[in-house]
Design a protein around this motif. Structure first.
Motif, PDB file in Angstrom:
ATOM      1  N   PHE A  63       0.868  -1.174   0.000  1.00 57.52           N
ATOM      2  CA  PHE A  63       0.000   0.000   0.000  1.00 57.52           C
ATOM      3  C   PHE A  63       0.902   1.220   0.000  1.00 57.52           C
ATOM      4  CE2 PHE A  63      -2.555  -3.380   1.712  1.00 57.52           C
ATOM      5  CZ  PHE A  63      -3.802  -3.173   1.135  1.00 57.52           C
ATOM      6  N   TRP A  64       0.718   2.070  -1.009  1.00 58.56           N
ATOM      7  CA  TRP A  64       1.500   3.305  -1.133  1.00 58.56           C
ATOM      8  C   TRP A  64       0.594   4.483  -0.812  1.00 58.56           C
ATOM      9  CZ3 TRP A  64       1.825   7.061  -5.466  1.00 58.56           C
ATOM     10  CH2 TRP A  64       2.858   7.980  -5.277  1.00 58.56           C
ATOM     11  N   THR A  91       1.201  -6.851  -5.678  1.00 55.28           N
ATOM     12  CA  THR A  91       0.148  -5.919  -6.077  1.00 55.28           C
ATOM     13  C   THR A  91       0.387  -4.621  -5.326  1.00 55.28           C
ATOM     14  OG1 THR A  91      -1.437  -7.711  -6.397  1.00 55.28           O
ATOM     15  CG2 THR A  91      -2.343  -5.496  -6.078  1.00 55.28           C
ATOM     16  N   ILE A  92       0.440  -3.523  -6.060  1.00 53.69           N
ATOM     17  CA  ILE A  92       0.606  -2.208  -5.432  1.00 53.69           C
ATOM     18  C   ILE A  92      -0.738  -1.493  -5.451  1.00 53.69           C
ATOM     19  CG2 ILE A  92       1.763   0.024  -5.516  1.00 53.69           C
ATOM     20  CD1 ILE A  92       4.168  -1.347  -6.763  1.00 53.69           C
ATOM     21  N   VAL A  93      -1.116  -1.003  -4.281  1.00 54.93           N
ATOM     22  CA  VAL A  93      -2.372  -0.275  -4.130  1.00 54.93           C
ATOM     23  C   VAL A  93      -2.038   1.145  -3.690  1.00 54.93           C
ATOM     24  CG1 VAL A  93      -4.569  -0.146  -2.882  1.00 54.93           C
ATOM     25  CG2 VAL A  93      -3.597  -2.388  -3.472  1.00 54.93           C
ATOM     26  N   GLY A  94      -2.371   2.114  -4.531  1.00 55.39           N
ATOM     27  CA  GLY A  94      -2.191   3.509  -4.157  1.00 55.39           C
ATOM     28  C   GLY A  94      -3.340   3.946  -3.263  1.00 55.39           C
ATOM     29  N   VAL A  95      -3.014   4.663  -2.180  1.00 54.17           N
ATOM     30  CA  VAL A  95      -4.046   5.152  -1.262  1.00 54.17           C
ATOM     31  C   VAL A  95      -3.874   6.664  -1.144  1.00 54.17           C
ATOM     32  CG1 VAL A  95      -5.125   4.941   1.002  1.00 54.17           C
ATOM     33  CG2 VAL A  95      -3.893   2.977   0.024  1.00 54.17           C
ATOM     34  N   ALA A  96      -4.745   7.400  -1.831  1.00 54.06           N
ATOM     35  CA  ALA A  96      -4.643   8.858  -1.874  1.00 54.06           C
ATOM     36  C   ALA A  96      -5.561   9.505  -0.841  1.00 54.06           C
ATOM     37  CB  ALA A  96      -5.021   9.368  -3.262  1.00 54.06           C
ATOM     38  N   ARG A  97      -5.098  10.636  -0.330  1.00 55.31           N
ATOM     39  CA  ARG A  97      -5.979  11.473   0.490  1.00 55.31           C
ATOM     40  C   ARG A  97      -6.956  12.151  -0.464  1.00 55.31           C
ATOM     41  NH1 ARG A  97      -5.164  11.991   5.793  1.00 55.31           N
ATOM     42  NH2 ARG A  97      -3.061  11.764   6.586  1.00 55.31           N
ATOM     43  N   GLU A  98      -8.186  12.287  -0.034  1.00 55.72           N
ATOM     44  CA  GLU A  98      -9.232  12.786  -0.927  1.00 55.72           C
ATOM     45  C   GLU A  98      -9.453  14.290  -0.783  1.00 55.72           C
ATOM     46  OE1 GLU A  98     -13.202  13.737  -2.292  1.00 55.72           O
ATOM     47  OE2 GLU A  98     -12.779  13.572  -0.173  1.00 55.72           O
ATOM     48  N   GLN A 136       2.754  11.330   4.520  1.00 58.79           N
ATOM     49  CA  GLN A 136       3.014  10.782   3.198  1.00 58.79           C
ATOM     50  C   GLN A 136       4.343  11.298   2.671  1.00 58.79           C
ATOM     51  OE1 GLN A 136       0.314  12.920   3.727  1.00 58.79           O
ATOM     52  NE2 GLN A 136       1.396  14.709   3.026  1.00 58.79           N
ATOM     53  N   PRO A 137       4.954  10.544   1.780  1.00 57.02           N
ATOM     54  CA  PRO A 137       4.569   9.201   1.354  1.00 57.02           C
ATOM     55  C   PRO A 137       4.912   8.167   2.420  1.00 57.02           C
ATOM     56  CG  PRO A 137       6.618   9.806   0.294  1.00 57.02           C
ATOM     57  CD  PRO A 137       6.177  11.007   1.087  1.00 57.02           C
ATOM     58  N   ALA A 138       4.213   7.074   2.346  1.00 58.92           N
ATOM     59  CA  ALA A 138       4.467   5.936   3.227  1.00 58.92           C
ATOM     60  C   ALA A 138       4.167   4.665   2.445  1.00 58.92           C
ATOM     61  CB  ALA A 138       3.602   6.009   4.479  1.00 58.92           C
ATOM     62  N   SER A 139       4.878   3.614   2.766  1.00 59.36           N
ATOM     63  CA  SER A 139       4.669   2.320   2.126  1.00 59.36           C
ATOM     64  C   SER A 139       4.473   1.273   3.204  1.00 59.36           C
ATOM     65  CB  SER A 139       5.884   1.946   1.263  1.00 59.36           C
ATOM     66  OG  SER A 139       6.086   2.907   0.256  1.00 59.36           O
ATOM     67  N   VAL A 140       3.460   0.431   3.020  1.00 58.51           N
ATOM     68  CA  VAL A 140       3.184  -0.650   3.957  1.00 58.51           C
ATOM     69  C   VAL A 140       3.047  -1.938   3.152  1.00 58.51           C
ATOM     70  CG1 VAL A 140       1.611  -1.578   5.693  1.00 58.51           C
ATOM     71  CG2 VAL A 140       2.004   0.896   5.567  1.00 58.51           C
ATOM     72  N   LEU A 141       3.897  -2.905   3.473  1.00 55.06           N
ATOM     73  CA  LEU A 141       3.873  -4.203   2.807  1.00 55.06           C
ATOM     74  C   LEU A 141       3.134  -5.196   3.691  1.00 55.06           C
ATOM     75  CD1 LEU A 141       4.929  -6.073   0.493  1.00 55.06           C
ATOM     76  CD2 LEU A 141       6.918  -6.510   1.965  1.00 55.06           C
ATOM     77  N   VAL A 142       2.137  -5.882   3.110  1.00 58.52           N
ATOM     78  CA  VAL A 142       1.435  -6.970   3.788  1.00 58.52           C
ATOM     79  C   VAL A 142       1.769  -8.229   2.996  1.00 58.52           C
ATOM     80  CG1 VAL A 142      -0.795  -7.904   4.525  1.00 58.52           C
ATOM     81  CG2 VAL A 142      -0.431  -5.418   4.478  1.00 58.52           C
ATOM     82  N   THR A 143       2.496  -9.145   3.640  1.00 60.59           N
ATOM     83  CA  THR A 143       2.913 -10.361   2.948  1.00 60.59           C
ATOM     84  C   THR A 143       1.798 -11.395   2.960  1.00 60.59           C
ATOM     85  OG1 THR A 143       3.884 -11.367   4.924  1.00 60.59           O
ATOM     86  CG2 THR A 143       5.327  -9.956   3.578  1.00 60.59           C
ATOM     87  N   GLY A 150       6.201  -1.453   7.559  1.00 63.66           N
ATOM     88  CA  GLY A 150       5.959  -0.123   7.024  1.00 63.66           C
ATOM     89  C   GLY A 150       7.218   0.709   6.915  1.00 63.66           C
ATOM     90  N   HIS A 151       7.149   1.713   6.046  1.00 62.47           N
ATOM     91  CA  HIS A 151       8.240   2.673   5.880  1.00 62.47           C
ATOM     92  C   HIS A 151       7.622   4.056   5.690  1.00 62.47           C
ATOM     93  CE1 HIS A 151      12.103   4.326   4.629  1.00 62.47           C
ATOM     94  NE2 HIS A 151      11.410   5.011   3.737  1.00 62.47           N
ATOM     95  N   MET A 152       7.975   4.985   6.559  1.00 60.50           N
ATOM     96  CA  MET A 152       7.531   6.372   6.410  1.00 60.50           C
ATOM     97  C   MET A 152       8.602   7.126   5.631  1.00 60.50           C
ATOM     98  SD  MET A 152       4.566   6.745   7.823  1.00 60.50           S
ATOM     99  CE  MET A 152       4.489   8.512   7.819  1.00 60.50           C
ATOM    100  N   GLY A 153       8.184   7.890   4.646  1.00 52.69           N
ATOM    101  CA  GLY A 153       9.124   8.645   3.823  1.00 52.69           C
ATOM    102  C   GLY A 153       9.217   8.047   2.434  1.00 52.69           C
ATOM    103  N   ASP A 154       9.957   8.746   1.582  1.00 54.53           N
ATOM    104  CA  ASP A 154      10.022   8.295   0.200  1.00 54.53           C
ATOM    105  C   ASP A 154      11.049   7.190   0.018  1.00 54.53           C
ATOM    106  OD1 ASP A 154      12.053  10.198   0.657  1.00 54.53           O
ATOM    107  OD2 ASP A 154      12.211  10.627  -1.477  1.00 54.53           O
ATOM    108  N   LEU A 155      10.812   6.399  -1.003  1.00 55.02           N
ATOM    109  CA  LEU A 155      11.712   5.338  -1.435  1.00 55.02           C
ATOM    110  C   LEU A 155      11.878   5.509  -2.934  1.00 55.02           C
ATOM    111  CD1 LEU A 155      10.079   2.343   0.464  1.00 55.02           C
ATOM    112  CD2 LEU A 155      12.362   3.241   0.902  1.00 55.02           C
ATOM    113  N   THR A 156      13.044   5.919  -3.362  1.00 57.19           N
ATOM    114  CA  THR A 156      13.255   6.108  -4.792  1.00 57.19           C
ATOM    115  C   THR A 156      14.294   5.117  -5.293  1.00 57.19           C
ATOM    116  OG1 THR A 156      14.857   7.850  -4.310  1.00 57.19           O
ATOM    117  CG2 THR A 156      12.609   8.545  -4.799  1.00 57.19           C
TER     118      THR A 156
END
Length: 184
Positions: A63-64, A91-98, A136-143, A150-156
Protein backbone atom coordinates in the motif's frame (compact mmCIF):
# COMPACT_ATOMS: atom_id res chain seq x y z
CA UNK A 1 19.84 -45.96 6.03
CA UNK A 2 17.84 -43.87 3.58
CA UNK A 3 15.06 -46.41 3.56
CA UNK A 4 14.79 -46.21 7.36
CA UNK A 5 14.53 -42.39 7.20
CA UNK A 6 11.89 -42.66 4.51
CA UNK A 7 9.87 -45.19 6.51
CA UNK A 8 10.05 -43.01 9.64
CA UNK A 9 8.76 -40.03 7.65
CA UNK A 10 6.08 -42.11 6.01
CA UNK A 11 4.82 -43.50 9.33
CA UNK A 12 4.91 -40.01 10.85
CA UNK A 13 2.83 -38.53 8.03
CA UNK A 14 0.33 -41.41 8.12
CA UNK A 15 -0.09 -40.99 11.86
CA UNK A 16 -0.74 -37.28 11.41
CA UNK A 17 -3.53 -37.93 8.96
CA UNK A 18 -5.03 -40.90 10.83
CA UNK A 19 -5.22 -39.37 14.29
CA UNK A 20 -7.30 -36.31 13.53
CA UNK A 21 -10.87 -35.56 14.46
CA UNK A 22 -13.15 -34.96 11.50
CA UNK A 23 -14.74 -31.52 11.54
CA UNK A 24 -16.98 -29.84 9.02
CA UNK A 25 -15.73 -26.38 8.16
CA UNK A 26 -17.54 -23.98 5.90
CA UNK A 27 -15.53 -22.87 2.86
CA UNK A 28 -16.08 -19.22 3.81
CA UNK A 29 -14.50 -19.90 7.23
CA UNK A 30 -11.39 -21.35 5.57
CA UNK A 31 -11.15 -18.47 3.14
CA UNK A 32 -11.70 -15.88 5.88
CA UNK A 33 -9.05 -17.39 8.16
CA UNK A 34 -6.45 -17.33 5.37
CA UNK A 35 -6.88 -13.58 4.80
CA UNK A 36 -4.48 -11.44 6.85
CA UNK A 37 -6.25 -9.16 9.34
CA UNK A 38 -4.75 -6.08 7.69
CA UNK A 39 -6.62 -6.94 4.47
CA UNK A 40 -10.03 -7.01 6.14
CA UNK A 41 -11.35 -3.59 5.16
CA UNK A 42 -13.24 -1.89 2.38
CA UNK A 43 -12.66 1.45 0.70
CA UNK A 44 -13.50 3.38 -2.46
CA UNK A 45 -11.69 3.11 -5.78
CA UNK A 46 -10.88 6.28 -7.70
CA UNK A 47 -13.77 5.52 -10.07
CA UNK A 48 -16.17 5.60 -7.08
CA UNK A 49 -16.82 1.86 -6.86
CA UNK A 50 -16.34 -0.16 -3.67
CA UNK A 51 -13.10 -2.07 -3.07
CA UNK A 52 -12.74 -5.05 -0.72
CA UNK A 53 -9.09 -5.56 0.26
CA UNK A 54 -9.82 -9.18 1.23
CA UNK A 55 -9.79 -9.96 -2.50
CA UNK A 56 -6.01 -9.49 -2.32
CA UNK A 57 -5.55 -12.34 0.18
CA UNK A 58 -2.89 -14.78 -0.99
CA UNK A 59 -0.75 -12.05 -2.55
CA UNK A 60 2.00 -9.78 -1.32
CA UNK A 61 0.44 -6.30 -1.31
CA UNK A 62 2.17 -2.95 -0.99
CA UNK A 63 0.00 0.00 0.00
CA UNK A 64 1.50 3.30 -1.13
CA UNK A 65 0.07 6.28 0.76
CA UNK A 66 0.34 9.56 -1.12
CA UNK A 67 -1.08 13.05 -1.56
CA UNK A 68 -1.62 14.76 -4.94
CA UNK A 69 -0.22 18.05 -3.61
CA UNK A 70 2.95 16.64 -2.08
CA UNK A 71 6.12 17.13 -4.17
CA UNK A 72 7.88 14.19 -2.51
CA UNK A 73 5.03 11.94 -3.65
CA UNK A 74 5.43 13.34 -7.17
CA UNK A 75 9.15 12.49 -7.04
CA UNK A 76 8.44 8.93 -5.85
CA UNK A 77 5.61 8.26 -8.36
CA UNK A 78 7.83 7.07 -11.26
CA UNK A 79 9.50 4.56 -8.94
CA UNK A 80 6.10 3.23 -7.84
CA UNK A 81 4.90 2.98 -11.46
CA UNK A 82 8.07 1.11 -12.45
CA UNK A 83 7.84 -1.22 -9.44
CA UNK A 84 4.26 -2.04 -10.40
CA UNK A 85 5.53 -3.66 -13.59
CA UNK A 86 8.99 -4.84 -12.48
CA UNK A 87 8.44 -6.50 -9.09
CA UNK A 88 6.89 -9.91 -9.65
CA UNK A 89 4.12 -11.33 -7.48
CA UNK A 90 3.32 -7.98 -5.91
CA UNK A 91 0.15 -5.92 -6.08
CA UNK A 92 0.61 -2.21 -5.43
CA UNK A 93 -2.37 -0.28 -4.13
CA UNK A 94 -2.19 3.51 -4.16
CA UNK A 95 -4.05 5.15 -1.26
CA UNK A 96 -4.64 8.86 -1.87
CA UNK A 97 -5.98 11.47 0.49
CA UNK A 98 -9.23 12.79 -0.93
CA UNK A 99 -8.91 16.36 0.33
CA UNK A 100 -9.06 17.94 -3.14
CA UNK A 101 -11.75 15.68 -4.61
CA UNK A 102 -11.90 12.67 -6.90
CA UNK A 103 -11.27 14.76 -10.02
CA UNK A 104 -7.93 16.06 -8.71
CA UNK A 105 -6.84 12.58 -7.60
CA UNK A 106 -7.85 11.06 -10.94
CA UNK A 107 -6.06 13.79 -12.94
CA UNK A 108 -2.93 13.39 -10.79
CA UNK A 109 -2.89 9.63 -11.35
CA UNK A 110 -2.95 10.20 -15.11
CA UNK A 111 -0.35 12.98 -14.94
CA UNK A 112 2.01 10.91 -12.79
CA UNK A 113 1.58 7.68 -14.80
CA UNK A 114 -0.08 5.71 -12.00
CA UNK A 115 -3.26 4.54 -13.73
CA UNK A 116 -1.94 0.95 -13.84
CA UNK A 117 -2.23 0.59 -10.05
CA UNK A 118 -5.22 -0.29 -7.96
CA UNK A 119 -6.04 3.22 -6.68
CA UNK A 120 -8.07 3.97 -3.58
CA UNK A 121 -9.35 7.34 -2.48
CA UNK A 122 -9.45 7.41 1.31
CA UNK A 123 -12.47 9.66 1.72
CA UNK A 124 -12.66 9.53 5.51
CA UNK A 125 -9.05 8.68 6.41
CA UNK A 126 -10.02 5.22 7.67
CA UNK A 127 -7.48 3.34 5.53
CA UNK A 128 -4.64 5.60 6.69
CA UNK A 129 -5.82 5.05 10.27
CA UNK A 130 -6.17 1.27 9.75
CA UNK A 131 -2.48 1.08 8.84
CA UNK A 132 -1.33 3.68 11.36
CA UNK A 133 -0.07 6.02 8.63
CA UNK A 134 0.12 9.67 9.64
CA UNK A 135 2.10 11.23 6.81
CA UNK A 136 3.01 10.78 3.20
CA UNK A 137 4.57 9.20 1.35
CA UNK A 138 4.47 5.94 3.23
CA UNK A 139 4.67 2.32 2.13
CA UNK A 140 3.18 -0.65 3.96
CA UNK A 141 3.87 -4.20 2.81
CA UNK A 142 1.44 -6.97 3.79
CA UNK A 143 2.91 -10.36 2.95
CA UNK A 144 0.96 -13.47 2.06
CA UNK A 145 1.46 -14.80 5.58
CA UNK A 146 0.13 -11.61 7.18
CA UNK A 147 3.40 -9.94 8.16
CA UNK A 148 3.14 -6.14 8.04
CA UNK A 149 6.15 -3.88 7.51
CA UNK A 150 5.96 -0.12 7.02
CA UNK A 151 8.24 2.67 5.88
CA UNK A 152 7.53 6.37 6.41
CA UNK A 153 9.12 8.64 3.82
CA UNK A 154 10.02 8.29 0.20
CA UNK A 155 11.71 5.34 -1.43
CA UNK A 156 13.25 6.11 -4.79
CA UNK A 157 15.19 3.96 -7.21
CA UNK A 158 16.42 0.64 -5.90
CA UNK A 159 15.34 1.49 -2.34
CA UNK A 160 11.70 0.74 -3.20
CA UNK A 161 12.44 -2.72 -4.62
CA UNK A 162 14.89 -3.44 -1.79
CA UNK A 163 12.22 -2.56 0.79
CA UNK A 164 9.85 -5.09 -0.78
CA UNK A 165 12.34 -7.90 -1.38
CA UNK A 166 14.08 -7.57 1.99
CA UNK A 167 10.79 -7.79 3.86
CA UNK A 168 9.13 -10.65 2.05
CA UNK A 169 9.07 -13.85 4.07
CA UNK A 170 11.08 -16.77 2.75
CA UNK A 171 8.60 -19.50 1.89
CA UNK A 172 9.18 -23.01 3.16
CA UNK A 173 7.05 -26.02 3.88
CA UNK A 174 7.77 -27.51 7.35
CA UNK A 175 6.76 -31.02 6.18
CA UNK A 176 9.12 -30.80 3.21
CA UNK A 177 11.95 -29.62 5.47
CA UNK A 178 11.22 -32.53 7.83
CA UNK A 179 11.35 -35.00 4.92
CA UNK A 180 14.61 -33.58 3.59
CA UNK A 181 16.24 -33.77 7.03
CA UNK A 182 15.04 -37.33 7.64
CA UNK A 183 16.08 -38.66 4.23
CA UNK A 184 19.51 -37.01 4.24
Amino acid sequence: MRLRGFLVCFVFLISLTACGETKTVEQSQVLDSSIPEMLKFTSVLVDGSEFDAATLGGEDVLFWFWDPNWTICRREAPTVAEANTDIKNLTIVGVAREGDGLDVVSATLTDWGLTGLVNLVDVDGSVWEHFGVFGQPASVLVTTDGEVVGHMGDLTGDAFENFVENNRQAWFDPVLVFLIVMVA
